[in-house]
Write an enzyme that holds these catalytic residues in place. Structure first.
Site, short mmCIF file in Angstrom:
data_model
loop_
_atom_site.label_atom_id
_atom_site.label_comp_id
_atom_site.label_asym_id
_atom_site.label_seq_id
_atom_site.Cartn_x
_atom_site.Cartn_y
_atom_site.Cartn_z
N ALA A 52 -1.54 -4.96 5.17
CA ALA A 52 -2.67 -5.03 6.10
C ALA A 52 -3.92 -5.31 5.26
O ALA A 52 -4.18 -4.62 4.27
CB ALA A 52 -2.82 -3.71 6.85
N VAL A 60 -2.00 -2.14 1.07
CA VAL A 60 -3.35 -2.64 1.36
C VAL A 60 -3.50 -4.01 0.68
O VAL A 60 -3.20 -4.16 -0.51
CB VAL A 60 -4.43 -1.66 0.83
N LYS A 61 -3.92 -4.99 1.48
CA LYS A 61 -4.01 -6.35 0.96
C LYS A 61 -5.47 -6.66 0.65
O LYS A 61 -6.35 -6.46 1.51
CB LYS A 61 -3.48 -7.31 2.04
N VAL A 62 -5.72 -7.12 -0.56
CA VAL A 62 -7.10 -7.43 -0.97
C VAL A 62 -7.14 -8.83 -1.56
O VAL A 62 -6.18 -9.27 -2.20
CB VAL A 62 -7.63 -6.41 -2.02
#
Ligand code: G3P
Length: 217
Positions: free
Chosen positions: A56, A82-84
């Site tokens: 996400a 967590v996608k960054v």
């Protein structure tokens, strides 16, 4: 090789998941838009459906805000990654969240140097975008091969998640090179089963079977 499905469409994920083809899911803001769903709601549903990592993506651009968004997304479920994006702020977010024990997927990777930075920042996954490099007449698969070599040279444990996969050949080539994971749209994963000789062979078997006049059930 792990298969992630690159979509936020619940029905498509469920169909492939029932076949054992889903080791995880990746989403991004464009896929959330396409789904027409609320990010927190749809991501929660995906996490309940799938055991593996569900990416996400944060949308803030400053590190403090990205970290806060990442922590909020991480609360959705234990299997959130967590996608960054691969910016300095994204790398800082990656380092902070990874140090807290959170899975992090660093996305929008277009160079080997970017992949080295992500590994050093503790990324769980690095997402090099194959199709978008092909779009500008570069070879996306060369990037996967380079990252594989460099990660192996130094024993980096970050998993190579081949992304922006558009064709079945992207899947084959990623597998040959040794990408740890591919993420592909459901349509590409379903096309992996297609072969004209399978169709032709089945047609001949069924035709001959009809001539026997037999039934199995
Ligand atoms: O996983 C990233 C992917 O969604 C990007 O794919 O086809 O928009 O370049 P594409």
């Amino acid at each position: 090789m792990k298969f992630f499905v690159d979509t936020a469409e619940i029905d498509a994920i469920a169909e492939l998941n029932d076949l054992g083809m889903v080791d995880g899911v990746t989403t991004n803001p464009s896929l959330i838009l396409k789904s027409g769903r609320d990010i927190l709601e749809v991501t929660k549903e995906i996490c309940e459906l799938v055991d593996g990592p569900v990416s996400a993506e944060v949308v803030a651009t400053e590190a403090d805000d990205m970290i806060a968004e990442g922590r909020k997304l991480a609360k959705i479920a234990p299997n959130i990654a967590v996608k960054v994006p691969l910016t300095w702020a994204g790398l800082k977010t990656c380092k902070t969240l990874s140090d807290e024990g959170q899975m992090v997927n660093v996305t929008l990777c277009f160079s080997t140097n970017q992949a080295i930075l992500a590994a050093k920042a503790g990324a769980t996954f690095i997402s090099p975008f194959i199709g978008r490099l092909d779009d500008i007449n570069l070879d996306g698969m060369d990037l996967i091969a380079d990252i594989r070599q460099v990660y192996d040279n130094y024993g980096f444990e970050t998993e190579i998640l081949a992304a922006s996969i558009r064709t079945v050949n992207h899947v084959t080539d990623s597998a040959r090179i040794g990408a740890d994971v591919i993420t592909a749209p459901p349509g590409v994963i379903k096309k992996l089963a297609d072969h004209p000789l399978t169709d032709k062979g089945l047609e001949a078997f069924l035709s001959d079977w009809a001539k026997t006049g037999q039934k199995i059930l």
